[in-house]
Design a protein around this motif. Sequence first.
Motif, PDB file in Angstrom:
ATOM      1  N   GLY A   1     -11.392   6.308  -4.574  1.00 13.58           N
ATOM      2  CA  GLY A   1     -11.576   4.856  -3.797  1.00 13.58           C
ATOM      3  C   GLY A   1     -12.286   3.774  -4.546  1.00 13.58           C
ATOM      4  N   HIS A   2     -12.781   3.729  -6.032  1.00 12.87           N
ATOM      5  CA  HIS A   2     -13.420   2.628  -6.206  1.00 12.87           C
ATOM      6  C   HIS A   2     -12.290   1.452  -7.533  1.00 12.87           C
ATOM      7  CE1 HIS A   2     -16.797   5.745  -6.176  1.00 12.87           C
ATOM      8  NE2 HIS A   2     -15.311   6.792  -6.817  1.00 12.87           N
ATOM      9  N   LEU A   3     -10.929   1.766  -7.429  1.00 13.41           N
ATOM     10  CA  LEU A   3      -9.804   0.921  -7.864  1.00 13.41           C
ATOM     11  C   LEU A   3      -8.772   0.683  -6.206  1.00 13.41           C
ATOM     12  CD1 LEU A   3     -10.020   2.035 -11.208  1.00 13.41           C
ATOM     13  CD2 LEU A   3     -10.529   0.170 -10.485  1.00 13.41           C
ATOM     14  N   PRO A   4      -8.367  -0.321  -6.352  1.00 12.14           N
ATOM     15  CA  PRO A   4      -6.910  -0.834  -5.180  1.00 12.14           C
ATOM     16  C   PRO A   4      -6.600   0.624  -5.371  1.00 12.14           C
ATOM     17  CG  PRO A   4      -8.049  -2.603  -6.587  1.00 12.14           C
ATOM     18  CD  PRO A   4      -9.069  -2.076  -7.024  1.00 12.14           C
ATOM     19  N   ALA A   5      -6.568   0.199  -3.900  1.00 13.75           N
ATOM     20  CA  ALA A   5      -5.542   1.128  -3.899  1.00 13.75           C
ATOM     21  C   ALA A   5      -4.116   2.222  -4.409  1.00 13.75           C
ATOM     22  CB  ALA A   5      -5.231   1.884  -2.544  1.00 13.75           C
ATOM     23  N   ALA A   6      -3.812   0.283  -4.908  1.00 18.93           N
ATOM     24  CA  ALA A   6      -2.409   0.260  -5.241  1.00 18.93           C
ATOM     25  C   ALA A   6      -2.431   1.596  -7.201  1.00 18.93           C
ATOM     26  CB  ALA A   6      -2.178  -1.211  -5.758  1.00 18.93           C
ATOM     27  N   LEU A   7      -3.003   0.812  -7.290  1.00 17.13           N
ATOM     28  CA  LEU A   7      -3.435   2.253  -8.461  1.00 17.13           C
ATOM     29  C   LEU A   7      -3.410   3.531  -8.531  1.00 17.13           C
ATOM     30  CD1 LEU A   7      -5.895  -0.110 -10.529  1.00 17.13           C
ATOM     31  CD2 LEU A   7      -3.190  -0.410 -10.570  1.00 17.13           C
ATOM     32  N   SER A   8      -3.330   4.030  -7.411  1.00 16.24           N
ATOM     33  CA  SER A   8      -3.342   5.716  -6.909  1.00 16.24           C
ATOM     34  C   SER A   8      -2.330   6.209  -6.759  1.00 16.24           C
ATOM     35  CB  SER A   8      -4.568   6.065  -6.612  1.00 16.24           C
ATOM     36  OG  SER A   8      -3.908   5.234  -4.579  1.00 16.24           O
ATOM     37  N   LEU A   9      -0.988   5.330  -6.840  1.00 13.08           N
ATOM     38  CA  LEU A   9       0.698   5.680  -5.972  1.00 13.08           C
ATOM     39  C   LEU A   9       1.011   6.676  -7.196  1.00 13.08           C
ATOM     40  CD1 LEU A   9       1.863   2.256  -4.345  1.00 13.08           C
ATOM     41  CD2 LEU A   9       0.637   4.591  -3.463  1.00 13.08           C
ATOM     42  N   ILE A  10       2.315   7.658  -7.135  1.00 13.82           N
ATOM     43  CA  ILE A  10       2.801   7.749  -7.959  1.00 13.82           C
ATOM     44  C   ILE A  10       4.211   8.109  -7.910  1.00 13.82           C
ATOM     45  CG2 ILE A  10       3.158  10.111  -8.638  1.00 13.82           C
ATOM     46  CD1 ILE A  10       0.091  11.220  -8.190  1.00 13.82           C
ATOM     47  N   ASN A  11       4.821   7.889  -9.023  1.00 10.84           N
ATOM     48  CA  ASN A  11       6.541   7.568  -8.616  1.00 10.84           C
ATOM     49  C   ASN A  11       6.525   8.868  -8.153  1.00 10.84           C
ATOM     50  OD1 ASN A  11       9.189   8.075 -10.595  1.00 10.84           O
ATOM     51  ND2 ASN A  11       8.958   6.017  -9.872  1.00 10.84           N
ATOM     52  N   VAL A  12       7.868   8.866  -6.939  1.00 13.14           N
ATOM     53  CA  VAL A  12       8.333  10.293  -6.421  1.00 13.14           C
ATOM     54  C   VAL A  12       9.352  10.802  -7.493  1.00 13.14           C
ATOM     55  CG1 VAL A  12       8.071   9.096  -4.305  1.00 13.14           C
ATOM     56  CG2 VAL A  12      10.081   8.913  -5.363  1.00 13.14           C
ATOM     57  N   GLY A  13      10.194  10.070  -8.244  1.00 13.26           N
ATOM     58  CA  GLY A  13      11.010  11.230  -9.556  1.00 13.26           C
ATOM     59  C   GLY A  13      10.422  11.530 -10.373  1.00 13.26           C
TER      60      GLY A  13
END
Length: 198
Positions: free
Chosen positions: A47-59
Amino acid sequence: MKVTFADKMLGFMAWVMPLFVACSTFGSLNGAIFASSRLFFVGARNGHLPAALSLINVGCLTPIPSLIFLCLLTLLLLFIRDVFSIINYVSYVEILFIFISVAGLLRLRKTNPDSKRPIKVSLVAPIVFLLTAGFLVIFSVFESPTEVAIGTAIIVLGIPVYYITIHKPWKWLAARSQAINMFCAKLFVCMPNSEKMD
């Protein structure tokens, strides 16, 4: 110096020294890129940076948005012509935060002496390290005051940015952040990390 050594010791095979240095540099850089992107990823996950940076590629199960963010930051730094000013910025900020971290650990050691610690070392090593880090911070102030002032200003500007975007986000910023998060999830075929956080 390594090339001179190789010329003297290896003769006609001296060309292998620059090759091995280049391979070592590329390997180190590869590890640094992967480690740095994970720092952005974990910061966003906590929660210290924008949530988009915590996404993981599903492949491939890699944090592609944080890798691309790191790439964009790196490309931005390429526009700075004086590489020594970048080195001064990074060195000062890094040693400042190391100094603060070690000082905090020493304070915890004094205020909570009975806390459970998996590793407990003599106080001599951290105090010597703290004094060395303090010397480097003070030396940086006198050696390159412009870079120190700009680096400190960037750090201080991070406080209001954190409060208006992460701690108590403004409504329109939260909505925009959610839209960016959804866009990144679709673009990079990513999803939020399901790993359990402590």
